[in-house]
Design a protein around this motif. Structure first.
Motif, short mmCIF file in Angstrom:
data_model
loop_
_atom_site.label_atom_id
_atom_site.label_comp_id
_atom_site.label_asym_id
_atom_site.label_seq_id
_atom_site.Cartn_x
_atom_site.Cartn_y
_atom_site.Cartn_z
N PHE A 1 1.18 26.77 30.31
CA PHE A 1 1.16 27.37 31.65
C PHE A 1 0.42 26.42 32.61
CE2 PHE A 1 0.35 31.81 33.75
CZ PHE A 1 1.27 31.50 34.74
N SER A 2 -0.75 26.00 32.17
CA SER A 2 -1.55 25.09 32.99
C SER A 2 -0.80 23.79 33.28
CB SER A 2 -2.87 24.81 32.25
OG SER A 2 -3.73 24.04 33.02
N LYS A 3 -0.15 23.27 32.24
CA LYS A 3 0.59 22.01 32.38
C LYS A 3 1.77 22.16 33.35
CE LYS A 3 -1.70 19.28 29.62
NZ LYS A 3 -2.14 17.92 29.94
N PHE B 1 1.69 23.68 36.11
CA PHE B 1 1.16 23.42 37.44
C PHE B 1 0.75 21.96 37.60
CE2 PHE B 1 0.95 28.00 36.94
CZ PHE B 1 1.59 28.39 38.10
N GLU B 2 0.39 21.33 36.48
CA GLU B 2 0.15 19.88 36.55
C GLU B 2 1.46 19.16 36.87
OE1 GLU B 2 -1.86 18.12 33.18
OE2 GLU B 2 -1.53 16.10 33.96
N ILE C 1 3.91 20.30 38.68
CA ILE C 1 4.13 20.45 40.13
C ILE C 1 3.26 19.45 40.87
CG2 ILE C 1 3.90 21.99 42.13
CD1 ILE C 1 4.26 24.36 40.19
N SER C 2 2.02 19.37 40.42
CA SER C 2 1.05 18.49 41.07
C SER C 2 1.54 17.04 41.06
CB SER C 2 -0.28 18.63 40.34
OG SER C 2 -1.25 17.82 40.91
N PRO D 1 3.87 16.66 50.52
CA PRO D 1 2.93 17.77 50.32
C PRO D 1 3.50 19.10 50.82
CG PRO D 1 1.79 15.90 51.28
CD PRO D 1 3.25 15.56 51.28
N GLU D 2 4.30 19.07 51.88
CA GLU D 2 4.91 20.30 52.41
C GLU D 2 5.85 20.91 51.39
OE1 GLU D 2 4.71 17.49 54.17
OE2 GLU D 2 3.28 18.11 55.73
N LYS E 1 5.86 20.27 48.20
CA LYS E 1 5.09 20.64 47.02
C LYS E 1 4.51 22.04 47.18
CE LYS E 1 2.98 17.17 45.02
NZ LYS E 1 1.96 16.16 44.61
N ALA E 2 4.00 22.32 48.38
CA ALA E 2 3.44 23.65 48.65
C ALA E 2 4.50 24.73 48.50
CB ALA E 2 2.81 23.69 50.04
N LEU F 1 5.31 25.16 44.79
CA LEU F 1 4.22 25.93 44.18
C LEU F 1 4.38 27.41 44.46
CD1 LEU F 1 1.41 26.12 42.76
CD2 LEU F 1 0.37 25.75 45.00
N GLU F 2 4.61 27.74 45.71
CA GLU F 2 4.75 29.14 46.11
C GLU F 2 5.89 29.82 45.35
OE1 GLU F 2 5.30 29.47 50.33
OE2 GLU F 2 5.61 31.64 50.22
N VAL G 1 5.00 30.17 41.55
CA VAL G 1 3.96 31.20 41.39
C VAL G 1 4.57 32.60 41.49
CG1 VAL G 1 2.19 32.33 42.75
CG2 VAL G 1 1.84 29.99 42.02
N SER H 1 6.26 33.32 38.30
CA SER H 1 5.40 33.54 37.14
C SER H 1 4.67 34.88 37.26
CB SER H 1 4.48 32.36 36.85
OG SER H 1 3.40 32.31 37.73
N PHE I 1 -4.19 34.25 35.67
CA PHE I 1 -3.96 32.81 35.72
C PHE I 1 -2.93 32.49 36.81
CE2 PHE I 1 -3.34 29.01 32.54
CZ PHE I 1 -3.97 28.17 33.43
N SER I 2 -1.83 33.23 36.75
CA SER I 2 -0.76 33.03 37.73
C SER I 2 -1.26 33.28 39.16
CB SER I 2 0.39 33.97 37.38
OG SER I 2 1.49 33.77 38.22
N SER J 1 -1.94 28.70 46.72
CA SER J 1 -0.76 28.66 47.57
C SER J 1 -1.04 29.28 48.94
CB SER J 1 0.35 29.42 46.84
OG SER J 1 1.52 29.43 47.59
N PRO K 1 -1.26 20.85 53.85
CA PRO K 1 -0.55 20.65 52.58
C PRO K 1 -1.16 19.52 51.76
CG PRO K 1 1.01 20.84 54.40
CD PRO K 1 -0.35 20.79 55.02
N LEU L 1 -4.95 21.77 44.22
CA LEU L 1 -4.13 22.09 43.05
C LEU L 1 -4.42 21.13 41.90
CD1 LEU L 1 -1.75 23.60 41.68
CD2 LEU L 1 -0.21 21.94 42.74
N VAL M 1 -5.99 22.32 38.36
CA VAL M 1 -5.15 22.13 37.17
C VAL M 1 -5.90 21.31 36.12
CG1 VAL M 1 -3.30 20.61 36.40
CG2 VAL M 1 -2.80 22.42 38.06
#
Lengths: 346, 346
Positions: free
Chosen positions: A122-124, A126-127, A129-130, A136-137, A139-140, A143-144, A147, A150, B122-123, B130, B136, B143, B147
């Motif tokens: 789960f953590s990975k 988000f890594e 995504i990172s 960056p826009e 990416k945000a 992420l949204e 999330v 999930s 976590f989520s 977010s 951003p 993030l 992470v």
């Protein structure tokens, strides 16, 4: 889902090609490293197989809106990691013993390490995504979107757990549950692909709708196959969901339409043979006969036909949503994938 | 950690004030909603208490670099959610029965729902990121930082699980474990606060170092208190870690310095009284006497003094790192908080 059935051959080849690209980055995130046991447990399902269907959807959705699929690799990996984390944790909750032909993570490493391996996946996610090489826009936004999926995944699984303590669930409740448990991540897959590839909100919205419907159709068809598929192709006994008492759309339809007598007859079998019957003084042949009778009841009430129709309608709705997109090979692949979902025999 | 001890009074008041701000947004993310059981289970620890120390660090770090703490609220909430998710899952793994004076999540709702509630928290942590009202670019950095910490959290917990199957661990191994399990999230708290408040990499790096050292000192001091604190203040029997066989820095030091005879004597007690002794034909008074003897052994070998000294040195190192920051009330609060970590008596 196995590959190689005539009209889907080219699609399957592309899925395989894409899977290689995805796996390169996927295993970069979960390499063999210390603490060794943790990473071994986390790598278990990704190594055991899986067709990387969701990552394929991400990459193909990016192309379907005219974007560069390579930019979507890490978001695709993120989705696959979320999928695998949820499998690890769900298998603990469902006490499942095998997955992708191998023993489940908790069977090999115990429940504690399985919880932790799921957490790491789960953590990975988000890594991943990172690490995405997008603005960056974007990416945000990715992420949204992930999330939201999930969160929905947890909510859908909570409903599914709650269903276990219930006598019955309604069609509406079932649809809500799979919308979260299966629909959300397909939705996010297609949507994220769209976000990476375009700024066109209409396209992104169309992909999102496609994904939601396809994900739900996929799950419903899975439940249908459990009742009608060839036992050998399926790799498990026909009606295993009936033995376990799993509340599917088929069963929900039956309960909304059968009379008391039929329900009573069905409930004598439903959920009564969870797990292996060996050594419990029950004869497998008798169980099989009872299960076949229960399936017969479902057929008589049109419940299997009903679920099959709903699955097909969802796929139609999904593909209709794509009409706003320009025609392309990528769009065609998404349409084909959706059709395959409700045509596959195993 | 209770509040109200003279020189720390003002600090504690500010922690409380900030906790209110944080909780407003925290419970906005985990409201009472459907599926009811899932959200109830997820809200259990945040509702049961906790001082919101990590969020306080985030907000105060932002101010210490001249930023606006209000911008850091959602990142602070994210850190608190990660902390709570890890408590829920760790409590399952450690089979702990109480937390913050209440039964643990898995004790109330069962293991399955506890796994799921942890997953949801976590989520939601990533949902909090977010929602952050920052650029951003900063969001991407936040993030990445969180992470990294949540990966380390899993790795630290995996080492801790592995320690259970080991006869002994070295000082080095112990330090690596707590660096992940406790250091990483304090590090991320301070660093994230820095990222929100400034572009100055030197400041951000200093905060990160401060957090890592403070987090580790916090854990080591916790282990020391288990052996020397007043039983009533601590709320658990003295030496409960010795009963459970927990591998702490104190025990690691003892094993690197004691002779075979002393080790043998210690091992007769260490880990032999996990859980409640009632009804097992063991007399609590006898156990207490044995545990006190084991603690005496640790004292004789200077192991408790050693760990106390290391904790204090870590705090000194932490606060030294802050010297690059301009003087301010916020910086002073961080320094005070660090000192409190190794002065508290419970």
């Amino acid at each position: 889902m196995k590959m190689g059935v005539g009209k889907y051959d080219e699609l399957f080849n592309r899925i395989k090609e894409r899977a290689k690209l995805v796996d390169e980055k996927l295993f970069e995130l979960i390499p063999e490293k210390e603490p060794k046991v943790l990473y071994e447990a986390a790598r278990h399902y990704p190594l055991a197989g899986g067709k990387r269907i969701r990552p394929f959807v991400v990459l193909t959705a990016t192309e379907a809106v005219g974007g560069n699929a390579l930019k979507a690799i890490y978001p695709a990996v993120a989705i696959e990691l979320i999928h695998n984390y949820s499998l690890v944790h769900d298998d603990i909750m469902d006490m499942d013993e095998t997955r992708r032909g191998k023993p489940t993570v908790h069977k090999v490493w115990g429940i504690n390490m399985a919880i932790l391996a799921g957490d790491l996946l789960f953590s990975k996610a988000f890594e991943a995504i990172s690490r995405a090489e997008i603005s960056p826009e974007k990416k945000a936004k990715v992420l949204e979107t992930i999330v939201k999926a999930s969160n929905e995944l947890c909510e859908g699984q909570a409903l599914d757990l709650e269903f276990e303590n219930r006598e019955m669930v309604s069609i509406e409740e079932y649809m809500r549950m799979i919308s979260g448990k299966t629909g959300a991540l397909f939705d996010a897959s297609a949507k994220v692909g769209g976000i990476v590839g375009t700024e066109n909100e209409e396209y992104i919205e169309a992909l999102s709708r496609w994904g939601r419907n396809v994900g739900m159709a996929f799950q419903i068809w899975d439940d249908v196959l459990d009742l009608i598929a060839d036992e050998e192709k399926l790799g498990k006994p026909v009606g295993s969901d009936i033995r376990k008492g799993k509340k599917t759309l088929i069963v929900a339809h039956f309960f909304e339409n059968a009379d008391e007598k039929a329900k009573e007859k069905f409930l004598k079998v439903f959920g009564k043979y969870a797990g292996d019957v060996k050594g419990k003084g029950i004869i497998e042949e008798d169980v099989k006969a009872e299960v076949m009778e229960a399936i017969e009841l479902l057929k008589e009430h049109g419940s299997i036909d009903y679920a099959s129709r709903i699955a097909r309608e969802l796929v139609e709705k999904a593909n209709e949503a794509l009409n706003v997109l320009p025609e392309s090979r990528a769009r065609k692949d998404l349409e084909l994938l959706a059709s395959f979902m409700v045509e596959r025999e195993y």
